[in-house]
Design a protein around this motif. Structure first.
Motif, PDB file in Angstrom:
ATOM      1  N   SER A 151       0.834  -1.210   0.000  1.00 15.51           N
ATOM      2  CA  SER A 151       0.000   0.000   0.000  1.00 15.51           C
ATOM      3  C   SER A 151       0.864   1.253   0.000  1.00 15.51           C
ATOM      4  N   ASP A 176      -6.822   5.138   4.633  1.00 17.95           N
ATOM      5  CA  ASP A 176      -5.790   4.101   4.606  1.00 17.95           C
ATOM      6  C   ASP A 176      -6.206   3.004   5.584  1.00 17.95           C
ATOM      7  N   TYR A 220      -5.105  -1.551   8.530  1.00 19.68           N
ATOM      8  CA  TYR A 220      -5.385  -2.384   9.719  1.00 19.68           C
ATOM      9  C   TYR A 220      -6.866  -2.660   9.922  1.00 19.68           C
ATOM     10  N   THR A 261      -4.194  -3.488   2.249  1.00 25.08           N
ATOM     11  CA  THR A 261      -2.927  -4.186   2.007  1.00 25.08           C
ATOM     12  C   THR A 261      -3.015  -5.671   2.352  1.00 25.08           C
ATOM     13  N   SER A 272      -0.349  -6.989   3.620  1.00 25.32           N
ATOM     14  CA  SER A 272       0.817  -7.137   4.501  1.00 25.32           C
ATOM     15  C   SER A 272       0.478  -7.572   5.919  1.00 25.32           C
ATOM     16  N   ARG A 285       4.530  -7.912  -1.015  1.00 24.68           N
ATOM     17  CA  ARG A 285       4.259  -6.524  -1.398  1.00 24.68           C
ATOM     18  C   ARG A 285       3.033  -6.397  -2.302  1.00 24.68           C
TER      19      ARG A 285
HETATM   20  N1  PMP Z   1      -0.389   2.419   5.993  1.00 21.79           N
HETATM   21  C1  PMP Z   1      -0.131   2.284   7.300  1.00 21.79           C
HETATM   22  C2  PMP Z   1      -0.947   3.056   8.272  1.00 21.79           C
HETATM   23  C3  PMP Z   1       0.891   1.432   7.730  1.00 21.79           C
HETATM   24  O1  PMP Z   1       1.180   1.319   9.028  1.00 21.79           O
HETATM   25  C4  PMP Z   1       1.633   0.702   6.771  1.00 21.79           C
HETATM   26  C5  PMP Z   1       2.723  -0.240   7.226  1.00 21.79           C
HETATM   27  N2  PMP Z   1       3.976   0.341   7.373  1.00 21.79           N
HETATM   28  C6  PMP Z   1       1.343   0.900   5.426  1.00 21.79           C
HETATM   29  C7  PMP Z   1       0.315   1.751   5.063  1.00 21.79           C
HETATM   30  C8  PMP Z   1       2.130   0.254   4.321  1.00 21.79           C
HETATM   31  O2  PMP Z   1       2.057  -1.119   4.307  1.00 21.79           O
HETATM   32  P1  PMP Z   1       2.411  -1.962   3.006  1.00 21.79           P
HETATM   33  O3  PMP Z   1       3.217  -1.093   2.077  1.00 21.79           O
HETATM   34  O4  PMP Z   1       3.173  -3.127   3.520  1.00 21.79           O
HETATM   35  O5  PMP Z   1       1.091  -2.353   2.403  1.00 21.79           O
END
Ligand code: PMP
Length: 352
Positions: A84, A179, A182, A205, A207, A216
């Protein structure tokens, strides 16, 4: 050096460290403590030579269709990127182009101001209230766009759909990015608002909740018009960002909803238990809806605990920044990892 004055100088974002020590307890970068869906591993073993020799599909059609199907959207409403972070950076470049300052909270994801500075976008931060909540009235009035995480990081606090809608509704002449890195750990997604607002972009995401930080994959969902603008910028930058293996693995992860639900539920159960333990040990924290807790101790400074934990091979996150320097952000690990953390904290707090 004369050439140095022609260089774009930036202060980069600093990601959490990625140590690789045996026996470490790694609770510093909000990764999922469980493996990805079983189908992901199976596909990884099947990938043949052609997956590497050929250019990948620039539109990642398979992955986009799987996501559209899963979230009940049209494929034209989805944009995928390399995590993301990549999706968010492209979104800044595409949507925050008015010359007016963009708005985001003062305590938030520390990449937001870095992208603004990189792209020369003016910005203003809005202070969270004393309970770490967003004040929607701060986001009313002329601005160049809005971005905030929901749940927020590093506090973990989620805002209601009503609060999110107030902000999106008050900013119809700019793009509002929510965003949702979470969101899958118990918060409410802004996705239902997409039907009503064509200026809303929801970013998620693989992740955290899909346990694939290393692959990724991030994605944005919004009106067809927003997504088209985003693609135009992305294809003016780099056509082949998301590699073929990532596209294939992503599809497998989206398909296994039962597994996704089981690992996010496990994290939420451990979070409930961790909240009780932290409280018992004299910590307080905002009521996190994310896969981490943002804790402060009644007696011992966060910086001291951070150092003591690190010596013990237990990695958490600490920022030496205003308002949050007496807090630690601690990712929810497995029950066993959390037990190691609590055993150490108990011992440390008894003797200090
Ligand atoms: N947004 C927030 C609020 C995050 O904490 C993170 C993690 N560092 C990300 C975006 C990016 O995560 P990723 O690039 O792994 O999807």
């Amino acid at each position: 050096m004369t050439w140095e004055k022609n260089v774009r100088r930036v202060v980069p974002y600093v990601a959490g460290e990625q140590p690789n020590k045996t026996g470490m307890v790694k609770l510093n970068t909000n990764e999922c403590p469980y493996p990805p869906a079983p189908g992901v591993k199976a596909i990884l073993q099947e990938l043949d030579r052609e997956a590497l020799r050929l250019y990948p599909d620039t539109d990642a059609v398979g992955l986009v269709e799987a996501l559209a199907d899963h979230y009940g959207l049209e494929p034209e409403q989805i944009f995928v990127g390399v995590g993301s972070d990549d999706v968010l950076a492209m979104s800044y470049l595409t949507f925050f182009h008015s010359g007016r300052p963009i708005l985001f909270p003062d305590v938030t994801y520390s990449f937001y101001d870095v992208w603004a500075k990189l792209f020369g976008i003016p910005y203003k931060t809005c202070a969270l209230d004393e309970n770490w909540h967003i004040r929607p009235k701060d986001y009313v009035g002329s601005n160049g766009g809005v971005i905030f995480p929901n749940p927020n990081a590093p506090t973990g606090l989620a805002e209601s759909l009503d609060t999110v809608e107030q902000i999106v509704g008050a900013n119809r002449d700019v793009v509002v990015i929510v965003d949702e890195a979470y969101v899958d750990f118990g918060a409410e997604s802004a996705l239902p608002l997409l039907k009503k607002y064509d200026n809303l972009l929801v970013v998620q995401t693989f992740s955290k909740s899909r346990a694939m930080a290393g692959v990724r994959i991030g994605f944005a969902m919004g009106s067809k018009k927003l997504i088209r603008f985003l693609k135009d910028v992305k294809f003016s930058f780099n056509s082949y960002t998301m590699n073929y293996p990532a596209q294939k693995l992503g599809v497998e992860a989206v398909k296994d909803d039962a597994y996704f639900r089981s690992i996010t539920q496990k994290v939420m159960d451990t979070r409930t238990r961790a909240k009780e333990e932290f409280r018992r040990l004299g910590f307080s924290f905002p009521d996190s809806m994310a896969n981490f807790l943002f804790v402060t101790h009644e007696r011992i400074p966060a910086a001291e605990l951070f150092t003591a934990l690190r010596k013990e091979n237990i990695y958490v996150r600490h920022w030496d920044k205003p308002r949050i320097d007496n807090y630690l952000r601690i990712t929810i690990g497995t029950d066993e990892e959390m037990d190691k953390l609590f055993t150490f904290l108990k011992k440390y707090l008894e003797s200090n």
